[in-house]
Design an enzyme around this catalytic site. Structure first.
Site, PDB file in Angstrom:
ATOM      1  CG  ASP A  70      -2.020  -1.027   1.151  1.00 22.43           C
ATOM      2  OD1 ASP A  70      -2.213  -1.599   0.059  1.00 22.43           O
ATOM      3  OD2 ASP A  70      -2.668  -1.285   2.175  1.00 22.43           O
ATOM      4  CG  ASP A 110      -1.631  -3.649   4.929  1.00 21.69           C
ATOM      5  OD1 ASP A 110      -1.940  -3.249   3.801  1.00 21.69           O
ATOM      6  OD2 ASP A 110      -1.910  -4.787   5.354  1.00 21.69           O
ATOM      7  CE  LYS A 127      -4.715  -5.222   5.795  1.00 26.00           C
ATOM      8  NZ  LYS A 127      -4.814  -5.985   4.514  1.00 26.00           N
TER       9      LYS A 127
END
Length: 340
Positions: free
Chosen positions: A246, A259, A261
């Protein structure tokens, strides 16, 4: 003289003399008669006492030691000796090795000792974005999905069945499709923010689908700087796996694989993110062994954003924690390779 005559008269009648001498003795025997009667009342057959069968001579020392001291005289040595007599010597077999402490057969370091870092190049400040080319390698996501533990599979399947019961099969498919779409829109909006595309970011932030997620991560974005990569492909040249990272940027001064989420439920602890730490560790190792990147990363960050706009939970992973998850990732990778 009178007494002698009286005795002579009584001697002629033996029964009278016998009664004369028995009266005082009967009076003295009355208490004993009562005791005899009382004993007769409770003279029912007693239950058998198991202690009567115990070898008193054999255990007299034990009885004496218990009744002679107010405090225990046992020591660790005497307890150990008694244990040997009663249960035999202790089993000296090795303790089972925990799953988390296993050593991977093909261990590769998280940090690449052979990678040379060139001097900083300030010609371009734009984040790097490398496309994935080699599709023959398995992805990090695929490896983790195919090596789930039986317990993880059970809970995942139970959640799926519950959602199907609540939404129907078609409704569940639509639900999962919308989740992926929201994730893509959220990542796209973050990319626009990092690329300073203010107009595009503002337009996307107006979208009610992801506006809550963007509001959720506002306080985290304030701590992020020096973005190096965005939605960029990585592959581990030695271990032969790939993935799509990412973001790589500095979080509070530490270079991290980040990352992003999304979640509808709060995840305040790192353990709530399940296999996400393994995914981040896998990306860190891949970047450090990928020749396309002229830097190394030793930290990770998992940011869980919420649709309702509540503050996101950032979970920072230092080098020590990343190394622990790196070993777990290598074990999962070995399991995948053995199966395939």
């Amino acid at each position: 003289l009178v007494r002698m005559q009286f005795l002579q008269i009584l001697s002629r009648k033996p029964r009278k003399l016998e009664m004369l001498f028995q009266i005082p003795f009967c009076q003295e025997q009355l208490p004993y008669t009562c005791l005899t009667t009382s004993a007769h009342t409770y003279s029912k057959k007693k239950k058998a006492n198991s202690y009567d069968q115990v070898d008193q001579e054999k255990y007299k020392n034990l009885v004496y030691s218990v009744t002679s001291y107010k405090t225990s005289t046992q020591t660790p040595e005497t307890i150990f000796e008694e244990g040997n007599l009663l249960y035999g010597p202790p089993d000296k077999h090795r303790r089972p090795v925990k799953a988390g402490t296993k050593t991977p057969k093909n261990w590769v370091p998280l940090i690449n000792p052979n990678k040379r870092i060139p001097p900083l190049n300030s010609d371009s400040d734009l984040p790097r974005k490398i496309m994935l080319e080699n599709r023959k390698m398995p992805s990090v996501t695929r490896i983790l999905q195919q090596t789930l533990s039986p317990q993880q599979v059970f809970y995942l399947e139970r959640w799926k069945q519950k959602m199907i019961v609540d939404l129907g099969k078609g409704g569940f498919e639509e639900y999962t499709k919308n989740l992926f779409l929201q994730g893509e829109l959220f990542h796209s909006a973050l990319e626009s923010i990092f690329l300073s595309e203010e107009m595009a970011a503002k337009e996307k932030s107006k979208d009610g689908v992801i506006s809550g997620y963007l509001s959720s991560v506002e306080h985290v974005l304030e701590d992020i700087s020096e973005v190096k990569t965005l939605e960029s492909g990585v592959h581990h040249e030695t271990l032969q796996y790939l993935g799509l990272v990412d973001c790589v940027a500095k979080y509070r001064g530490q270079l991290c694989v980040i990352d992003w989420k999304t979640s509808e439920k709060p995840k305040p602890f790192l353990k709530n993110t399940y296999d996400n730490p393994l995914q981040v560790a896998a990306y860190i190792g891949a970047i450090n062994h990928d020749a396309n990147y002229d830097f190394q990363v030793c930290c990770g960050l998992i940011v869980v954003a919420y649709k309702n706009g509540s503050p996101a939970h950032p979970h920072f992973m230092d080098l020590d924690l990343c190394s622990q998850y790196w070993n777990k990732w290598l074990l999962r990778l070995e399991e995948y390779m053995d199966r395939n």
